[in-house]
Scaffold this motif. Sequence first.
Motif, PDB file in Angstrom:
ATOM      1  N   MET A  40       1.701  -7.764   0.673  1.00 58.06           N
ATOM      2  CA  MET A  40       0.382  -7.798   1.273  1.00 58.06           C
ATOM      3  C   MET A  40      -0.263  -9.145   0.959  1.00 58.06           C
ATOM      4  O   MET A  40      -0.200  -9.616  -0.158  1.00 58.06           O
ATOM      5  N   GLN A  41      -0.864  -9.733   1.953  1.00 56.38           N
ATOM      6  CA  GLN A  41      -1.574 -10.982   1.774  1.00 56.38           C
ATOM      7  C   GLN A  41      -2.997 -10.841   2.300  1.00 56.38           C
ATOM      8  O   GLN A  41      -3.219 -10.871   3.499  1.00 56.38           O
ATOM      9  N   ILE A  42      -3.941 -10.639   1.410  1.00 57.36           N
ATOM     10  CA  ILE A  42      -5.345 -10.642   1.811  1.00 57.36           C
ATOM     11  C   ILE A  42      -5.911 -11.950   1.301  1.00 57.36           C
ATOM     12  O   ILE A  42      -5.857 -12.237   0.111  1.00 57.36           O
ATOM     13  N   HIS A  43      -6.413 -12.749   2.216  1.00 55.98           N
ATOM     14  CA  HIS A  43      -6.790 -14.116   1.868  1.00 55.98           C
ATOM     15  C   HIS A  43      -8.210 -14.264   1.339  1.00 55.98           C
ATOM     16  O   HIS A  43      -8.533 -15.247   0.708  1.00 55.98           O
ATOM     17  N   ASP A  44      -9.062 -13.327   1.642  1.00 54.26           N
ATOM     18  CA  ASP A  44     -10.441 -13.423   1.194  1.00 54.26           C
ATOM     19  C   ASP A  44     -10.820 -12.151   0.441  1.00 54.26           C
ATOM     20  O   ASP A  44     -10.099 -11.171   0.457  1.00 54.26           O
ATOM     21  N   THR A  45     -11.965 -12.197  -0.177  1.00 62.28           N
ATOM     22  CA  THR A  45     -12.413 -11.023  -0.913  1.00 62.28           C
ATOM     23  C   THR A  45     -13.551 -10.294  -0.207  1.00 62.28           C
ATOM     24  O   THR A  45     -13.974  -9.250  -0.662  1.00 62.28           O
ATOM     25  N   SER A  46     -14.023 -10.855   0.912  1.00 64.37           N
ATOM     26  CA  SER A  46     -15.141 -10.239   1.614  1.00 64.37           C
ATOM     27  C   SER A  46     -14.969 -10.407   3.122  1.00 64.37           C
ATOM     28  O   SER A  46     -14.610 -11.483   3.592  1.00 64.37           O
ATOM     29  N   TYR A  47     -15.244  -9.330   3.857  1.00 61.39           N
ATOM     30  CA  TYR A  47     -15.082  -9.326   5.312  1.00 61.39           C
ATOM     31  C   TYR A  47     -16.292  -8.698   5.972  1.00 61.39           C
ATOM     32  O   TYR A  47     -16.939  -7.828   5.385  1.00 61.39           O
ATOM     33  N   ASP A  48     -16.573  -9.104   7.200  1.00 62.91           N
ATOM     34  CA  ASP A  48     -17.631  -8.454   7.965  1.00 62.91           C
ATOM     35  C   ASP A  48     -17.206  -7.026   8.304  1.00 62.91           C
ATOM     36  O   ASP A  48     -17.985  -6.089   8.171  1.00 62.91           O
ATOM     37  N   ILE A  49     -15.941  -6.897   8.754  1.00 61.60           N
ATOM     38  CA  ILE A  49     -15.429  -5.596   9.163  1.00 61.60           C
ATOM     39  C   ILE A  49     -14.015  -5.424   8.637  1.00 61.60           C
ATOM     40  O   ILE A  49     -13.172  -6.312   8.790  1.00 61.60           O
ATOM     41  N   VAL A  50     -13.754  -4.284   8.019  1.00 60.86           N
ATOM     42  CA  VAL A  50     -12.396  -3.924   7.600  1.00 60.86           C
ATOM     43  C   VAL A  50     -12.001  -2.685   8.372  1.00 60.86           C
ATOM     44  O   VAL A  50     -12.757  -1.708   8.446  1.00 60.86           O
ATOM     45  N   ILE A  51     -10.803  -2.742   8.973  1.00 63.02           N
ATOM     46  CA  ILE A  51     -10.240  -1.612   9.703  1.00 63.02           C
ATOM     47  C   ILE A  51      -9.031  -1.138   8.910  1.00 63.02           C
ATOM     48  O   ILE A  51      -8.092  -1.911   8.688  1.00 63.02           O
ATOM     49  N   VAL A  52      -9.054   0.114   8.466  1.00 59.42           N
ATOM     50  CA  VAL A  52      -7.929   0.680   7.735  1.00 59.42           C
ATOM     51  C   VAL A  52      -7.150   1.555   8.708  1.00 59.42           C
ATOM     52  O   VAL A  52      -7.646   2.587   9.151  1.00 59.42           O
ATOM     53  N   GLY A  53      -5.955   1.121   9.048  1.00 57.55           N
ATOM     54  CA  GLY A  53      -5.101   1.857   9.969  1.00 57.55           C
ATOM     55  C   GLY A  53      -4.566   0.962  11.065  1.00 57.55           C
ATOM     56  O   GLY A  53      -5.340   0.336  11.791  1.00 57.55           O
ATOM     57  N   GLY A  54      -3.246   0.879  11.170  1.00 57.61           N
ATOM     58  CA  GLY A  54      -2.611   0.014  12.152  1.00 57.61           C
ATOM     59  C   GLY A  54      -2.060   0.754  13.350  1.00 57.61           C
ATOM     60  O   GLY A  54      -1.218   0.223  14.062  1.00 57.61           O
ATOM     61  N   GLY A  55      -2.528   1.964  13.601  1.00 56.99           N
ATOM     62  CA  GLY A  55      -2.097   2.705  14.786  1.00 56.99           C
ATOM     63  C   GLY A  55      -2.905   2.275  16.002  1.00 56.99           C
ATOM     64  O   GLY A  55      -3.613   1.265  15.981  1.00 56.99           O
ATOM     65  N   SER A  56      -2.815   3.056  17.050  1.00 58.31           N
ATOM     66  CA  SER A  56      -3.503   2.683  18.283  1.00 58.31           C
ATOM     67  C   SER A  56      -5.025   2.666  18.114  1.00 58.31           C
ATOM     68  O   SER A  56      -5.701   1.823  18.693  1.00 58.31           O
ATOM     69  N   ALA A  57      -5.579   3.567  17.309  1.00 60.00           N
ATOM     70  CA  ALA A  57      -7.033   3.577  17.108  1.00 60.00           C
ATOM     71  C   ALA A  57      -7.492   2.324  16.351  1.00 60.00           C
ATOM     72  O   ALA A  57      -8.484   1.701  16.726  1.00 60.00           O
ATOM     73  N   GLY A  58      -6.771   1.960  15.305  1.00 60.35           N
ATOM     74  CA  GLY A  58      -7.118   0.755  14.562  1.00 60.35           C
ATOM     75  C   GLY A  58      -6.984  -0.501  15.405  1.00 60.35           C
ATOM     76  O   GLY A  58      -7.836  -1.385  15.384  1.00 60.35           O
ATOM     77  N   PHE A  59      -5.894  -0.574  16.180  1.00 59.91           N
ATOM     78  CA  PHE A  59      -5.683  -1.733  17.047  1.00 59.91           C
ATOM     79  C   PHE A  59      -6.753  -1.794  18.138  1.00 59.91           C
ATOM     80  O   PHE A  59      -7.264  -2.870  18.443  1.00 59.91           O
ATOM     81  N   SER A  60      -7.117  -0.646  18.700  1.00 58.26           N
ATOM     82  CA  SER A  60      -8.167  -0.617  19.726  1.00 58.26           C
ATOM     83  C   SER A  60      -9.499  -1.084  19.151  1.00 58.26           C
ATOM     84  O   SER A  60     -10.240  -1.811  19.808  1.00 58.26           O
TER      85      SER A  60
END
Length: 136
Positions: free
Chosen positions: A1-21
């Motif tokens: 896993m490579q997370i480059h920052d420690t803070s995001y505006d939006i985090v989406i947990v889930g790489g299925g169709s709902a997360g991708f959408s």
Amino acid sequence: MQIHDTSYDIVIVGGGSAGFSAATTIAQAAGGAKVLLVTDEDRAPYKRTQISKKLAAGFEREAFGLAPAEWYAQNGIELAVGAEAVSLEPSSHTIRFRDGGACRYRKLILAPGAEPAVVPPPELLGRGVHVVRTAG
């Protein structure tokens, strides 16, 4: 896993169709937002319905991805592949990952999908019966 920052505006947990959408919609509507899409699978989001269709014929690793790798960067979406979220701390807007990493979010979308209960008939257990759920 490579997370480059420690803070995001939006985090989406889930790489299925709902997360991708969700990621696609954010890319279209909230240009410039710092977005992290987290998936515990070993690849970027893909068309799960294609697994059984391609299984017998074989397929290349990225044969049915929902978007080419460069799409994520072009749309300001950081992709964390193989990242398993294990705890959520709403009061501090923090997600912790199995590898010990963590990140903060302003907004969070939980789209982890579902695991079906699959019970093969007892007479088939151990006789080459497989559940096809992921490409991994």
